[in-house]
Design a protein around this motif. Structure first.
Motif, PDB file in Angstrom:
ATOM      1  N   UNK A   1       0.866  -1.165   0.000  1.00 34.34           N
ATOM      2  CA  UNK A   1       0.000   0.000   0.000  1.00 34.34           C
ATOM      3  C   UNK A   1       0.915   1.231   0.000  1.00 34.34           C
ATOM      4  N   UNK A   2       0.495   2.295  -0.667  1.00 36.23           N
ATOM      5  CA  UNK A   2       1.314   3.514  -0.672  1.00 36.23           C
ATOM      6  C   UNK A   2       0.437   4.725  -0.383  1.00 36.23           C
ATOM      7  N   UNK A   3       0.963   5.651   0.428  1.00 37.08           N
ATOM      8  CA  UNK A   3       0.272   6.929   0.623  1.00 37.08           C
ATOM      9  C   UNK A   3       0.729   7.811  -0.524  1.00 37.08           C
ATOM     10  N   UNK A   4      -0.188   8.163  -1.432  1.00 36.49           N
ATOM     11  CA  UNK A   4       0.230   8.890  -2.631  1.00 36.49           C
ATOM     12  C   UNK A   4       0.014  10.387  -2.459  1.00 36.49           C
ATOM     13  N   UNK A   5       0.406  11.152  -3.470  1.00 37.84           N
ATOM     14  CA  UNK A   5       0.413  12.613  -3.326  1.00 37.84           C
ATOM     15  C   UNK A   5      -0.986  13.217  -3.256  1.00 37.84           C
ATOM     16  N   UNK A   6      -2.034  12.389  -3.453  1.00 40.82           N
ATOM     17  CA  UNK A   6      -3.387  12.894  -3.205  1.00 40.82           C
ATOM     18  C   UNK A   6      -3.753  12.751  -1.720  1.00 40.82           C
ATOM     19  N   UNK A   7      -2.795  12.272  -0.901  1.00 39.64           N
ATOM     20  CA  UNK A   7      -3.041  12.139   0.534  1.00 39.64           C
ATOM     21  C   UNK A   7      -3.832  10.898   0.889  1.00 39.64           C
ATOM     22  N   UNK A   8      -4.057  10.003  -0.094  1.00 36.16           N
ATOM     23  CA  UNK A   8      -4.865   8.812   0.162  1.00 36.16           C
ATOM     24  C   UNK A   8      -4.021   7.550   0.055  1.00 36.16           C
ATOM     25  N   UNK A   9      -4.531   6.481   0.672  1.00 33.07           N
ATOM     26  CA  UNK A   9      -3.885   5.179   0.566  1.00 33.07           C
ATOM     27  C   UNK A   9      -4.308   4.498  -0.721  1.00 33.07           C
ATOM     28  N   UNK A  10      -3.335   3.956  -1.450  1.00 31.99           N
ATOM     29  CA  UNK A  10      -3.661   3.186  -2.647  1.00 31.99           C
ATOM     30  C   UNK A  10      -2.899   1.874  -2.634  1.00 31.99           C
ATOM     31  N   UNK A  11      -3.547   0.834  -3.177  1.00 25.27           N
ATOM     32  CA  UNK A  11      -2.898  -0.462  -3.283  1.00 25.27           C
ATOM     33  C   UNK A  11      -2.090  -0.466  -4.577  1.00 25.27           C
ATOM     34  N   UNK A  12      -0.787  -0.747  -4.478  1.00 24.91           N
ATOM     35  CA  UNK A  12       0.068  -0.616  -5.662  1.00 24.91           C
ATOM     36  C   UNK A  12       0.703  -1.948  -6.101  1.00 24.91           C
ATOM     37  N   UNK A  13       0.562  -3.010  -5.308  1.00 21.96           N
ATOM     38  CA  UNK A  13       1.201  -4.276  -5.637  1.00 21.96           C
ATOM     39  C   UNK A  13       0.534  -5.387  -4.848  1.00 21.96           C
ATOM     40  N   UNK A  14       0.369  -6.624  -5.352  1.00 21.12           N
ATOM     41  CA  UNK A  14       0.659  -7.073  -6.725  1.00 21.12           C
ATOM     42  C   UNK A  14      -0.301  -6.450  -7.742  1.00 21.12           C
ATOM     43  N   UNK A  15       0.145  -6.394  -9.011  1.00 21.41           N
ATOM     44  CA  UNK A  15      -0.571  -5.576  -9.988  1.00 21.41           C
ATOM     45  C   UNK A  15      -1.997  -6.075 -10.231  1.00 21.41           C
ATOM     46  N   UNK A  16      -2.246  -7.404 -10.045  1.00 18.33           N
ATOM     47  CA  UNK A  16      -3.606  -7.891 -10.322  1.00 18.33           C
ATOM     48  C   UNK A  16      -4.630  -7.451  -9.288  1.00 18.33           C
ATOM     49  N   UNK A  17      -4.208  -6.955  -8.134  1.00 15.87           N
ATOM     50  CA  UNK A  17      -5.186  -6.439  -7.175  1.00 15.87           C
ATOM     51  C   UNK A  17      -5.011  -4.929  -6.956  1.00 15.87           C
ATOM     52  N   UNK A  18      -4.022  -4.311  -7.634  1.00 15.92           N
ATOM     53  CA  UNK A  18      -3.703  -2.903  -7.384  1.00 15.92           C
ATOM     54  C   UNK A  18      -4.745  -1.975  -8.000  1.00 15.92           C
ATOM     55  N   UNK A  19      -4.927  -0.794  -7.368  1.00 12.89           N
ATOM     56  CA  UNK A  19      -5.824   0.195  -7.961  1.00 12.89           C
ATOM     57  C   UNK A  19      -5.073   1.393  -8.520  1.00 12.89           C
ATOM     58  N   UNK A  20      -3.765   1.530  -8.286  1.00 15.36           N
ATOM     59  CA  UNK A  20      -2.988   2.658  -8.805  1.00 15.36           C
ATOM     60  C   UNK A  20      -1.565   2.196  -9.130  1.00 15.36           C
ATOM     61  N   UNK A  21      -0.909   2.957 -10.027  1.00 21.78           N
ATOM     62  CA  UNK A  21       0.510   2.755 -10.285  1.00 21.78           C
ATOM     63  C   UNK A  21       1.309   3.307  -9.102  1.00 21.78           C
ATOM     64  N   UNK A  22       2.437   2.668  -8.825  1.00 21.57           N
ATOM     65  CA  UNK A  22       3.286   3.150  -7.740  1.00 21.57           C
ATOM     66  C   UNK A  22       3.888   4.510  -8.112  1.00 21.57           C
ATOM     67  N   UNK A  23       4.042   5.394  -7.136  1.00 25.67           N
ATOM     68  CA  UNK A  23       4.716   6.683  -7.367  1.00 25.67           C
ATOM     69  C   UNK A  23       6.170   6.514  -6.946  1.00 25.67           C
ATOM     70  N   UNK A  24       7.087   6.592  -7.929  1.00 29.01           N
ATOM     71  CA  UNK A  24       8.491   6.263  -7.689  1.00 29.01           C
ATOM     72  C   UNK A  24       9.346   7.002  -8.705  1.00 29.01           C
ATOM     73  N   UNK A  25      10.561   7.408  -8.378  1.00 31.26           N
ATOM     74  CA  UNK A  25      11.174   7.377  -7.036  1.00 31.26           C
ATOM     75  C   UNK A  25      10.659   8.505  -6.138  1.00 31.26           C
ATOM     76  N   UNK A  26      10.871   8.342  -4.849  1.00 34.58           N
ATOM     77  CA  UNK A  26      10.537   9.392  -3.903  1.00 34.58           C
ATOM     78  C   UNK A  26      11.492  10.561  -4.127  1.00 34.58           C
ATOM     79  N   UNK A  27      10.960  11.791  -4.329  1.00 31.01           N
ATOM     80  CA  UNK A  27      11.875  12.924  -4.534  1.00 31.01           C
ATOM     81  C   UNK A  27      12.677  13.218  -3.265  1.00 31.01           C
ATOM     82  N   UNK A  28      13.879  13.833  -3.408  1.00 27.06           N
ATOM     83  CA  UNK A  28      14.655  14.184  -2.217  1.00 27.06           C
ATOM     84  C   UNK A  28      13.850  15.143  -1.322  1.00 27.06           C
TER      85      UNK A  28
END
Lengths: 354, 415
Positions: free
Chosen positions: B384-411
């Motif tokens: 699960x990843x907290x994305x820049x919209x401030x929400x939790x999204x499932x990012x892996x495994x891809x068959x159950x994910x609802x969003x692409x992972x946001x990567x890399x994390x900026x400095x």
């Protein structure tokens, strides 16, 4: 209030009541000791499907478990009484001995695959050896300093063991389950409790015991009179540790799972002291009575949610009230020469206030 | 005086009427209805893990309400309603064992649902074993419990060693590919199992663990740890600990400008508290989760994922999604229900045990299928990843994910 309330001479009816209480107590002890024998295999299986037997047994695993826990605390409180009650040294870290005993059995049975019967005798030895080792420096401290140092030791031993992977690390140890042995563990715990009482009785009647009481009342005077205070104190501490360690060793095999949290709980320190003081520190049966009543209360309130939390708070209030109004413990009303009366509380309050 | 006694008597009378009513509603009788099935659940409703214990209770209660609405558990055409008896173990393993024995002996419970936490689960598993009563648990992930040959304890969750494996699997697919890992871990049993698994698993996926450090459970002063990790300049910062430590480590990483490309913590980021405490600094952080409300499993039984989430919100009158503690507890009930149905008996506990051992069912929580130790190794952990919209999204495994992972994390300097 009549004058009789202040009388220190027990009346004839008082003696009779005490004798009746003693007989009733002995009867209860006999029943408690004999009933687990009926916990046969058949009876034990009855809690799976009681209808097949059509009998409701007077004893069951749940009651035997409660009695085993109570017997364990009788041993812990009576052992604490040797150092805390007789010698007057407020040891706040006896749980370290309980944990060491438990880990001795846990390590030998789980990791070394030794049998429980061979491992158990080592539990009191390890605990007593450790008490001897730390007793020499720690028992030079008095009052608060001794209490704090022992409290710290109790916590530190648990933390060190938790970080040693040979002792299972954070996961803990799993002594193999002994099946259908509920009655066995009860008798082991009860035997240890009995042993603690007998040891206390022997100590109280020996030169060693008088030396300990002399140390409690005035250590300098005892030393001047020729009591080897260091040897006596360390001896009492090690004796308490051995009995506590034995209880820990039995507990480890009984529960078949131990970790730092389950065998070094700080609240055990508080509980065993509370039991000894409420019952009557420095007396033979005070810690026994205190342990039976308090642990029975704790176990019967457990599981009730809020009531258990209030019970914990109640224990604190109870301790304060006992120390102020009944400083010699509740057994003072039975074995001793005092009567439960308002006058007794008034005199106690005068004694205990500054 | 007389008035007071009369008042007391009428009070007692009122009470007995209430008791009688309660008794009458308990056992409805129609031809297809059998005796109630009594389940026991020792749970930490007070003490150090009272919050998690409360969540587990929500999960159990949701299933109980649902199954009783269906008329009960269907055993060969006879429907048995379910009663769950709770006992508060105060988060203490010894009290939990005592209460479990009391539930079995005094309350006559036929099956057990697990307590919260690895300690109470271990001590209760011993009681279940000694009494030959099956226990299905959803809240003790440490695997040590399952390595002792116990026959009656089954865990529906993915075991501790899987917690951060999903993150490593995900990292192996990323571009630019990260290559170095710093691993921080609290010294409790669960966190140590998580960390040990990372050290075993990561090298095989082409990563090197450049820093590996244990810290005392409950530490919040972690700056020296994070400084030591920064000196190794890791691409990935992993932590296995709890919420408070995860927040402290993330704060220290910002203060000390530890610019990893990927941050992932075993426990913590999934909770709203993590986002509330850190605000925008929580973005990009990942965690391994047993379950999220976004997973796309296709259950053959019970509610769908969306229906479960909706039912949770209406049952407990809340806007928040169900936490994974709730879901895994409901899943434990589902495994038990299915096993009783498959066994076709309520009274033969050994048959139900065998049915649990051979269970294979797809639920909203994922597939439940136990290995010979009683561990559910089939269900994957999700990342699960907290994305820049401030929400939790499932990012892996891809068959159950609802969003692409946001990567890399900026400095940190560019956030």
């Amino acid at each position: 209030m009549s004058e009789a309330a202040f009388s220190t001479q027990p009346s004839r009816t008082g003696r009779r009541i005490r004798r009746a209480i003693l007989i009733a107590f002995l009867l209860v002890v006999v029943v408690v000791l004999v009933l687990p024998l009926t916990l046969t295999q058949q009876a034990a299986d009855a809690n799976l499907d009681p209808t097949t037997l059509g009998i409701d047994f007077a004893i069951n695993k749940s009651i035997v478990r409660t009695e085993t826990t109570i017997a364990m605390f009788v041993a812990l409180a009576a052992a604490w009484n040797l150092i805390g009650g007789l010698t007057g040294y407020a040891a706040f870290g006896n749980v370290a001995f309980f944990g060491l005993g438990a880990y001795t059995v846990g390590f030998l049975t789980d990791k070394q695959h030794l049998s429980f019967a061979l491992a158990l005798p080592l539990a009191p030895l390890v605990a007593a050896a450790f008490a001897g080792l730390i007793g020499v420096p720690l028992l030079r401290l008095r009052g608060h300093y001794f209490a704090i140092a022992t409290l710290g030791t109790g916590v530190a031993v648990g933390e060190v063991i938790k970080n040693l992977d040979v002792f299972g690390g954070a996961t803990g140890l799993f002594p193999p389950i002994l099946r259908h042995a509920d009655a066995l563990f009860f008798y082991l715990m009860a035997a240890n409790a009995g042993l603690a009482v007998v040891v206390t009785w022997l100590v109280m009647r020996s030169r060693f015991g008088y030396g300990l009481i002399a140390i409690r009342e005035n250590e300098e005077a005892a030393s001047v009179l020729g009591v080897n205070t260091t040897a006596y104190k360390v001896g009492a501490f090690a004796l308490a540790a051995a009995l506590t360690g034995l209880a820990g060793g039995i507990f480890a095999q009984w529960s078949s799972f131990i970790d730092q949290e389950s065998v070094f709980p700080i609240q055990y320190n508080v509980q065993m002291i509370l039991m000894a003081i409420i019952g009557g520190a420095g007396t033979l049966f005070g810690p026994v009575a205190g342990a039976i009543v308090l642990e029975w209360l704790i176990l019967s309130l457990a599981g009730g949610g809020a009531s258990a939390v209030y019970a914990q708070m109640g224990l604190g209030v109870l301790l304060a009230v006992t120390v102020i109004f009944v400083p010699r413990g509740v057994v003072d009303f039975f074995g001793g020469s005092s009567k439960l009366s308002l006058g007794y509380f008034r005199r106690s309050l005068r004694e205990t206030s500054v | 005086m007389g008035g007071r006694i009369r008042g007391l008597m009428s009070g007692i009378a009122a009470l007995s009427v209430l008791v009688a009513c309660g008794g009458a509603t308990g056992g409805g009788t129609t031809t297809t209805t059998g005796a109630d099935i009594i389940l026991g659940a020792p749970l930490s409703l007070t003490g150090s893990s009272s919050k998690e214990g409360g969540l587990a209770k929500q999960g159990y209660d949701m299933w109980q309400t649902w199954v009783n609405q269906q008329g009960g558990i269907n055993v060969k055409g006879v429907k048995h309603k379910v009663q769950i008896k709770y006992a508060d173990d105060q988060s203490k393993p010894d009290i939990s064992a005592q209460l479990t024995q009391s539930l079995i002996t005094d309350q006559k419970v036929q099956f057990l649902l697990g307590p919260y936490g690895s300690g109470p689960t271990a001590s209760d598993a011993v009681i279940a074993e000694k009494n030959s009563i099956p226990m299905v648990e959803g809240n003790g992930a440490a695997q040590a419990i399952f390595s002792k040959g116990y026959k009656y304890t089954f865990g529906v969750l993915s075991p501790a060693n899987k917690y951060l494996q999903g993150v490593i699997d995900l990292a192996a697919t990323l571009n630019p590919k990260p290559s170095t890992i710093a691993m921080l871990a609290a010294d409790d049993s669960f966190s140590q199992e998580v960390a040990a698994a990372v050290n075993d698993y990561a090298p095989g996926k082409g990563f090197s663990v450049v820093y590996n450090q244990k810290y005392p459970n409950g530490s919040t002063d972690v700056s020296s740890l994070v400084a030591a990790a920064k000196a190794k300049n890791p691409d990935i910062l992993l932590n296995s600990g709890h919420l408070a430590e995860a927040i402290a480590i993330n704060k220290a990483a910002k203060d000390l400008q530890l610019n990893a490309k990927l941050f992932a913590y075993s426990v913590g980021p999934s909770t709203p508290d993590f986002v509330n405490a850190l605000g925008k600094d929580s973005y990009y952080v990942m965690d391994g989760s047993q379950w999220t409300p976004q997973v796309k499993y296709k259950p053959t039984f019970y509610l769908s994922v969306a229906d479960y989430t909706a039912a949770y919100k209406s049952t407990f009158n809340t806007q928040e999604d169900p936490d994974y503690h709730v879901a895994e507890s409901t899943a434990a009930c589902l495994a038990l229900q299915k096993a009783i149905e498959n066994a076709g008996t309520v009274t033969n506990t050994d048959k139900v045990r065998d049915a649990l051992a051979s269970l294979d069912v797809m639920t909203f929580f994922g597939e439940i299928k136990f290995d010979n130790r009683g561990v559910n190794v089939t269900k994957p952990m999700v990342v699960e990843q907290i994305q820049t919209d401030g929400k939790h999204h499932t990012v892996f495994p891809s068959d159950v994910a609802d969003k692409q992972v946001q990567y890399p994390t900026p400095p940190w300097s560019q956030r």
